[in-house]
Scaffold this motif. Structure first.
Motif, PDB file in Angstrom:
ATOM      1  N   ARG A   1       0.828  -1.212   0.000  1.00 25.71           N
ATOM      2  CA  ARG A   1       0.000   0.000   0.000  1.00 25.71           C
ATOM      3  C   ARG A   1       0.857   1.255   0.000  1.00 25.71           C
ATOM      4  NH1 ARG A   1      -5.461  -0.799   3.626  1.00 25.71           N
ATOM      5  NH2 ARG A   1      -6.064  -2.850   2.820  1.00 25.71           N
ATOM      6  N   PHE A   2       1.945   1.248   0.742  1.00 24.39           N
ATOM      7  CA  PHE A   2       2.824   2.412   0.787  1.00 24.39           C
ATOM      8  C   PHE A   2       3.385   2.710  -0.600  1.00 24.39           C
ATOM      9  CE2 PHE A   2       7.073   4.261   1.220  1.00 24.39           C
ATOM     10  CZ  PHE A   2       6.819   5.368   2.028  1.00 24.39           C
ATOM     11  N   LEU A   3       3.847   1.670  -1.285  1.00 26.81           N
ATOM     12  CA  LEU A   3       4.420   1.867  -2.619  1.00 26.81           C
ATOM     13  C   LEU A   3       3.357   2.285  -3.627  1.00 26.81           C
ATOM     14  CD1 LEU A   3       6.794  -1.225  -2.606  1.00 26.81           C
ATOM     15  CD2 LEU A   3       7.480   1.169  -2.485  1.00 26.81           C
ATOM     16  N   GLY A   4       2.109   1.898  -3.366  1.00 32.64           N
ATOM     17  CA  GLY A   4       1.017   2.272  -4.267  1.00 32.64           C
ATOM     18  C   GLY A   4       0.319   3.557  -3.880  1.00 32.64           C
ATOM     19  N   GLY A   5       0.782   4.223  -2.806  1.00 30.11           N
ATOM     20  CA  GLY A   5       0.170   5.474  -2.378  1.00 30.11           C
ATOM     21  C   GLY A   5      -1.195   5.306  -1.755  1.00 30.11           C
ATOM     22  N   GLU A   6      -1.463   4.129  -1.164  1.00 23.38           N
ATOM     23  CA  GLU A   6      -2.779   3.864  -0.582  1.00 23.38           C
ATOM     24  C   GLU A   6      -2.737   4.033   0.940  1.00 23.38           C
ATOM     25  OE1 GLU A   6      -4.096   0.005  -1.819  1.00 23.38           O
ATOM     26  OE2 GLU A   6      -3.223   0.243  -3.823  1.00 23.38           O
ATOM     27  N   THR A   7      -3.906   4.044   1.553  1.00 18.34           N
ATOM     28  CA  THR A   7      -4.013   4.132   3.010  1.00 18.34           C
ATOM     29  C   THR A   7      -3.561   2.819   3.644  1.00 18.34           C
ATOM     30  OG1 THR A   7      -5.881   5.654   2.813  1.00 18.34           O
ATOM     31  CG2 THR A   7      -5.574   4.559   4.945  1.00 18.34           C
ATOM     32  N   LEU A   8      -2.764   2.925   4.707  1.00 15.79           N
ATOM     33  CA  LEU A   8      -2.223   1.737   5.349  1.00 15.79           C
ATOM     34  C   LEU A   8      -3.186   1.202   6.396  1.00 15.79           C
ATOM     35  CD1 LEU A   8       0.244   2.897   3.882  1.00 15.79           C
ATOM     36  CD2 LEU A   8       1.640   2.293   5.870  1.00 15.79           C
ATOM     37  N   GLU A   9      -3.123  -0.098   6.649  1.00 15.19           N
ATOM     38  CA  GLU A   9      -3.976  -0.708   7.660  1.00 15.19           C
ATOM     39  C   GLU A   9      -3.217  -0.815   8.982  1.00 15.19           C
ATOM     40  OE1 GLU A   9      -3.254  -5.505   7.092  1.00 15.19           O
ATOM     41  OE2 GLU A   9      -4.954  -4.583   6.063  1.00 15.19           O
ATOM     42  N   LYS A  10      -3.966  -0.921  10.075  1.00 19.97           N
ATOM     43  CA  LYS A  10      -3.355  -1.001  11.397  1.00 19.97           C
ATOM     44  C   LYS A  10      -3.223  -2.458  11.829  1.00 19.97           C
ATOM     45  CE  LYS A  10      -4.992   3.503  13.061  1.00 19.97           C
ATOM     46  NZ  LYS A  10      -5.761   4.213  14.117  1.00 19.97           N
ATOM     47  N   TYR A  11      -2.089  -2.744  12.442  1.00 23.15           N
ATOM     48  CA  TYR A  11      -1.867  -4.072  13.013  1.00 23.15           C
ATOM     49  C   TYR A  11      -2.294  -4.046  14.476  1.00 23.15           C
ATOM     50  CZ  TYR A  11       0.792  -7.722  15.433  1.00 23.15           C
ATOM     51  OH  TYR A  11       1.167  -8.762  16.240  1.00 23.15           O
ATOM     52  N   ARG A  12      -3.160  -4.967  14.860  1.00 22.40           N
ATOM     53  CA  ARG A  12      -3.642  -5.042  16.231  1.00 22.40           C
ATOM     54  C   ARG A  12      -3.197  -6.379  16.827  1.00 22.40           C
ATOM     55  NH1 ARG A  12      -7.560  -2.436  13.296  1.00 22.40           N
ATOM     56  NH2 ARG A  12      -8.253  -0.402  14.133  1.00 22.40           N
ATOM     57  N   PRO A  13      -2.152  -6.362  17.637  1.00 19.08           N
ATOM     58  CA  PRO A  13      -1.649  -7.626  18.208  1.00 19.08           C
ATOM     59  C   PRO A  13      -2.610  -8.218  19.219  1.00 19.08           C
ATOM     60  CG  PRO A  13      -0.525  -5.760  19.200  1.00 19.08           C
ATOM     61  CD  PRO A  13      -1.380  -5.198  18.109  1.00 19.08           C
ATOM     62  N   GLN A  14      -2.618  -9.540  19.303  1.00 21.87           N
ATOM     63  CA  GLN A  14      -3.456 -10.196  20.297  1.00 21.87           C
ATOM     64  C   GLN A  14      -2.950  -9.870  21.705  1.00 21.87           C
ATOM     65  OE1 GLN A  14      -1.183 -11.470  18.322  1.00 21.87           O
ATOM     66  NE2 GLN A  14      -0.543 -13.531  18.913  1.00 21.87           N
ATOM     67  N   ARG A  15      -3.867  -9.907  22.673  1.00 22.49           N
ATOM     68  CA  ARG A  15      -3.496  -9.558  24.045  1.00 22.49           C
ATOM     69  C   ARG A  15      -2.705 -10.684  24.716  1.00 22.49           C
ATOM     70  NH1 ARG A  15      -5.720  -5.079  26.123  1.00 22.49           N
ATOM     71  NH2 ARG A  15      -7.406  -4.066  24.961  1.00 22.49           N
ATOM     72  N   GLN A  16      -3.118 -11.907  24.499  1.00 21.38           N
ATOM     73  CA  GLN A  16      -2.439 -13.042  25.111  1.00 21.38           C
ATOM     74  C   GLN A  16      -1.850 -13.930  24.020  1.00 21.38           C
ATOM     75  OE1 GLN A  16      -2.087 -13.054  28.260  1.00 21.38           O
ATOM     76  NE2 GLN A  16      -3.643 -11.573  28.866  1.00 21.38           N
ATOM     77  N   ILE A  17      -0.748 -14.575  24.332  1.00 21.09           N
ATOM     78  CA  ILE A  17      -0.142 -15.489  23.372  1.00 21.09           C
ATOM     79  C   ILE A  17      -0.058 -16.874  23.995  1.00 21.09           C
ATOM     80  CG2 ILE A  17       1.183 -13.738  22.154  1.00 21.09           C
ATOM     81  CD1 ILE A  17       3.647 -14.631  23.719  1.00 21.09           C
ATOM     82  N   LEU A  18      -0.206 -17.861  23.155  1.00 19.83           N
ATOM     83  CA  LEU A  18      -0.097 -19.244  23.591  1.00 19.83           C
ATOM     84  C   LEU A  18       1.368 -19.649  23.547  1.00 19.83           C
ATOM     85  CD1 LEU A  18      -1.486 -21.995  24.261  1.00 19.83           C
ATOM     86  CD2 LEU A  18      -1.454 -22.440  21.797  1.00 19.83           C
ATOM     87  N   GLY A  19       1.898 -20.065  24.676  1.00 20.88           N
ATOM     88  CA  GLY A  19       3.281 -20.517  24.730  1.00 20.88           C
ATOM     89  C   GLY A  19       3.355 -22.016  24.879  1.00 20.88           C
ATOM     90  N   LEU A  20       4.110 -22.676  24.003  1.00 19.96           N
ATOM     91  CA  LEU A  20       4.388 -24.105  24.110  1.00 19.96           C
ATOM     92  C   LEU A  20       5.891 -24.239  24.320  1.00 19.96           C
ATOM     93  CD1 LEU A  20       2.107 -25.468  21.238  1.00 19.96           C
ATOM     94  CD2 LEU A  20       1.710 -25.635  23.702  1.00 19.96           C
ATOM     95  N   ILE A  21       6.286 -24.525  25.550  1.00 25.32           N
ATOM     96  CA  ILE A  21       7.682 -24.456  25.951  1.00 25.32           C
ATOM     97  C   ILE A  21       8.223 -25.863  26.124  1.00 25.32           C
ATOM     98  CG2 ILE A  21       9.294 -23.489  27.639  1.00 25.32           C
ATOM     99  CD1 ILE A  21       6.771 -21.624  28.383  1.00 25.32           C
ATOM    100  N   SER A  22       9.307 -26.164  25.423  1.00 25.43           N
ATOM    101  CA  SER A  22       9.870 -27.509  25.430  1.00 25.43           C
ATOM    102  C   SER A  22      10.580 -27.800  26.749  1.00 25.43           C
ATOM    103  CB  SER A  22      10.855 -27.653  24.268  1.00 25.43           C
ATOM    104  OG  SER A  22      11.581 -28.861  24.375  1.00 25.43           O
ATOM    105  N   THR A  23      10.450 -29.041  27.197  1.00 28.44           N
ATOM    106  CA  THR A  23      11.215 -29.497  28.358  1.00 28.44           C
ATOM    107  C   THR A  23      12.430 -30.316  27.921  1.00 28.44           C
ATOM    108  OG1 THR A  23       9.876 -31.500  28.583  1.00 28.44           O
ATOM    109  CG2 THR A  23       9.150 -29.546  29.781  1.00 28.44           C
ATOM    110  N   GLY A  24      12.682 -30.349  26.610  1.00 28.35           N
ATOM    111  CA  GLY A  24      13.883 -30.988  26.091  1.00 28.35           C
ATOM    112  C   GLY A  24      13.713 -32.423  25.684  1.00 28.35           C
ATOM    113  N   ASP A  25      12.694 -33.128  26.207  1.00 32.15           N
ATOM    114  CA  ASP A  25      12.585 -34.576  26.030  1.00 32.15           C
ATOM    115  C   ASP A  25      11.274 -34.979  25.358  1.00 32.15           C
ATOM    116  OD1 ASP A  25      10.998 -33.729  28.064  1.00 32.15           O
ATOM    117  OD2 ASP A  25      11.667 -35.215  29.528  1.00 32.15           O
TER     118      ASP A  25
END
Length: 725
Positions: free
Chosen positions: A298-322
């Motif tokens: 959009r920037f290169l085309g001279g158009e209006t840009l959209e807003k990024y809205r990040p999620q409030r919580q994230i899902l974490g999957l944390i390895s224990t190695g095994d």
């Protein structure tokens, strides 16, 4: 994958493989191979029809809109997207920078990790003690995955598992800062159960070689110290003039644009989202990808840009190695541990990485310069415009230092005459050579260097000293600004090599076409009685090859998106090695004949020498040195388009039926770009010559054959096979 008309995309990266952080703990644990957890950028860029520059960015010239690189000339841009991640913050702890191993950049950490693994495999009976500084999610995962991998090695070697000790240092009173209480307590129990030594509320005050000193007075002697603390930013975004936060991260608006420079975008760890601050986590970088791409369009085309809205919580999957994982979600004291979570995470990660494998070949048609079709003229109407050429030459001349050459340049680049005029030094003769070919790489600066090395090699092979050069460039159709940028990068690469060789660019010609192509007419001088001729091959000489083989098959595979980026990196490194010092070395050791190995392959150029002498040759197929990946490509049946024609020369091998079953058979016919030299030296000079070549950096120099008297009624080359691979 959907190129915009008139837009040139350039990817600049310090490495050709970029890690996916979600799978790196599994790689450290030995559960994933290197290739499974890295994105290969060269085929990705080729599939996206993007230029790929392998270099380290060191700054931005925001006034002139140029990216500053460590080894390239400045790279112009209309918009720039910065996605360089972060590095662990090394606080003002004496010795931390010198004696610890930061986990980022990942490539440096993984190199150290592989050395450690090799050490454990070599001496599994030797106890090993490792320290990890930082008890966040990264430090905890590293502790558990390191322990798992090393204990697997010890188990296979039937050694006690407690031969490895892991010590984890953390300032806080609980590990896993930033996660909820259930997750923190769970990992505390996991670490304790697995025998990891926890040093909580310990502030590392000083680091020596293999020693950790804490403020409390505690001291640990260990074999390695890994540093996994909070994220930090490099200095150059701030020093370039971008708006940054207190830690140096680029401040961006919801559109992912810099608050100070709207033509600059940033995402991932390097970006600080001012209106919606979030922790440094890979999930945000992945989620920002689509809106970032959309806003760049959009920037290169001279158009209006959209807003990024990040999620409030994230899902974490944390390895224990095994092959186990813990789920972390939000601030509530809740979580879950299960092998099923590991399998789920593994499926998610593999699905993500599959996007970057089995890429579709790009269309061979060039990206249109404009939305409307343009009819381009031929003849002299296809020349690059005078203003573009003038500006480019001014930039090139300004960037390159002046040098003195043998002879005098009477008329050169600084004059507007129709031809260059150069004097020939007294008592010397002039050597002329010409090479020209299409680009085999998307980086015009590197292509300019490769082509120049390739072109100059003909002079080196004959014992000549380069003097002056004329250039011929065909540039892809583009706007004036892009033509200027491409030509500047191309000529900057060429003139850099020429300067190192002691030669001058004195003129040339430019034209526009469908693709980038470049060539040089090179002129050199030498004494009449010191010409190295192919016909001066003599019996009882040894044949020495100075570089490895395989560029033809590797770049044929690269065109098909079947070559690994690291194979191409090594091939480019070989092609960028000048033959000048090798030629001088061969002459020092009384070489009487020499040639450079290029398009006709090793056998084709060797036959030119043999027939001109005439003599016969015993060729040692086992001694040939292939570039990494070349044998894999040949075994897959991937050949250069010139390979079948070169293969006809195989009929001039006496024992062709026996030879063509050797693994190195097809290396004989592989066309080389900027290949090595093939020189003939007296047998008594071989060992000294090879030692000198190795010392000069020609690490793949080999004796590959012997010159013998001509064998009547026999083919001129016989392959000697001493062993099978």
């Amino acid at each position: 994958m959907q190129p915009l008309p008139g837009v040139r995309l350039t990817l600049i990266s310090a490495g050709s493989n970029t890690p996916y952080s979600g799978m790196l703990p599994g790689h450290v644990a030995g559960l994933y191979s290197y290739d499974e957890c890295h994105i290969d950028l060269r085929p990705l860029a080729k599939a996206a029809q993007a230029q790929f520059y392998l270099d380290q960015v060191i700054g931005l010239d925001l006034e002139n809109q140029r990216v500053l690189c460590a080894n390239h000339p400045p790279v112009g841009f209309d918009a720039v997207s910065i996605d360089i991640g972060s590095t662990p913050a090394l606080p003002d702890v004496p010795g931390a920078a010198e004696y610890s191993i930061p986990v980022k950049p990942w490539d440096q950490f993984l190199a150290q990790w592989q050395r450690l693994i090799a050490q454990v495999k070599l001496a599994p009976t030797q106890p090993i003690c490792l320290a990890i500084v930082g008890g966040g999610a990264g430090g905890v995962e590293l502790a558990l995955t390191i322990q798992y991998q090393i204990q697997q090695i010890l188990q296979r070697a039937e050694q006690p598992l407690d031969n490895v000790q892991i010590h984890l240092f953390h300032r806080g009173d609980q590990v896993m800062t930033g996660h909820n209480g259930w997750v923190r307590n769970r990992f505390h129990r996991i670490l304790t159960h697995k025998g990891v030594h926890l040093h909580l509320e310990e502030d590392v005050q000083e680091v020596h070689a293999g020693i950790v000193y804490c403020r409390s007075g505690f001291k640990l002697t260990c074999d390695r110290i890994f540093w996994v603390t909070r994220a930090s930013a490099p200095l150059w975004p701030r020093t370039s003039g971008l708006a940054t936060d207190d830690q140096g991260f680029i401040q961006v608006s919801p559109t992912l644009q810099s608050l100070s420079h709207p033509q600059v975008f940033a995402a991932g760890d390097i970006a600080a989202m001012v209106q919606s601050p979030r922790p440094k986590a890979g999930v945000f970088a992945v989620r920002q990808g689509r809106p970032l791409a959309e806003n760049l369009r959009r920037f290169l085309g001279g158009e209006t840009l959209e807003k990024y809205r990040p999620q409030r919580q994230i899902l974490g999957l944390i390895s224990t190695g095994d092959r186990n994982a813990v789920l972390s979600w939000g601030p509530l004291p809740w979580g879950w541990e299960s092998p099923w979570l590991w399998r789920w995470k593994d499926k998610i990660d593999r699905k993500f990485m599959d996007q970057f494998k089995n890429l579709a070949m790009p269309s061979m048609a060039p990206t249109p310069v404009a939305a409307e079709p343009v009819m381009y003229c031929a003849g002299c109407g296809s020349k690059v415009g005078g203003s573009v050429l003038e500006r480019t030459l001014q930039r090139v001349q300004k960037a390159q230092p002046s040098i003195a050459i043998e002879g005098e340049v009477i008329i050169g680049l600084d004059a507007a005459d129709d031809a260059a005029i150069v004097s020939v030094p007294d008592g010397q003769v002039m050597a002329h050579t010409l090479d020209y070919f299409r680009s085999l790489i998307s980086d015009p600066f590197i292509f300019g260097q490769i082509c120049t090395h390739h072109s100059l090699s003909d002079l080196f092979a004959m014992g000549a000293t380069p003097q002056t050069v004329l250039a011929l460039a065909s540039l892809p159709y583009a706007s004036d600004a892009k033509l200027e940028e491409t030509l500047f990068q191309l000529l900057s690469g060429a003139t850099q090599v020429l300067h190192e060789a002691g030669a001058l660019l004195v003129g040339g010609h430019t034209t526009e076409g469908n693709e980038l192509a470049f060539g040089l007419s090179c002129n050199g001088v030498l004494k009449r009685d010191r010409i190295l001729r192919k016909s001066d091959l003599k019996p009882d000489q040894a044949l020495i090859m100075t570089k490895p083989l395989g560029t033809g098959t590797l770049f044929a595979a690269d065109m098909r998106l079947q070559a690994r980026g690291r194979w191409i990196d090594t091939a480019v490194e070989s092609m960028l090695q000048s033959n000048q010092a090798a030629a001088t070395c061969l002459i020092k050791h009384q070489a009487s004949a020499c040639t450079d190995i290029t398009g006709f392959g090793l056998l084709g150029h060797l036959l030119e020498m043999v027939k001109a002498a005439p003599v016969s040759v015993d060729l040692d197929l086992d001694a040939l040195s292939p570039l990494p990946g070349a044998m894999t490509c040949l075994e897959r049946g991937i050949f250069s388009s010139l390979h079948p024609q070169n293969l006809r020369a195989g009929q001039q091998i006496e024992n062709v039926n026996e030879s063509q079953t050797h693994p190195h058979w097809h290396l004989l016919f592989d066309p080389q770009t900027s290949g090595g030299l093939l020189g003939a030296v007296p047998a008594e000079h071989v060992l000294d010559c090879l030692a000198d070549l190795q010392a000069l950096g020609y690490l793949h120099s080999r004796q590959i054959g012997w010159v013998i008297p001509s064998r009547p009624l026999a083919q001129p080359v016989r392959c000697v096979i001493s062993r099978r691979r």
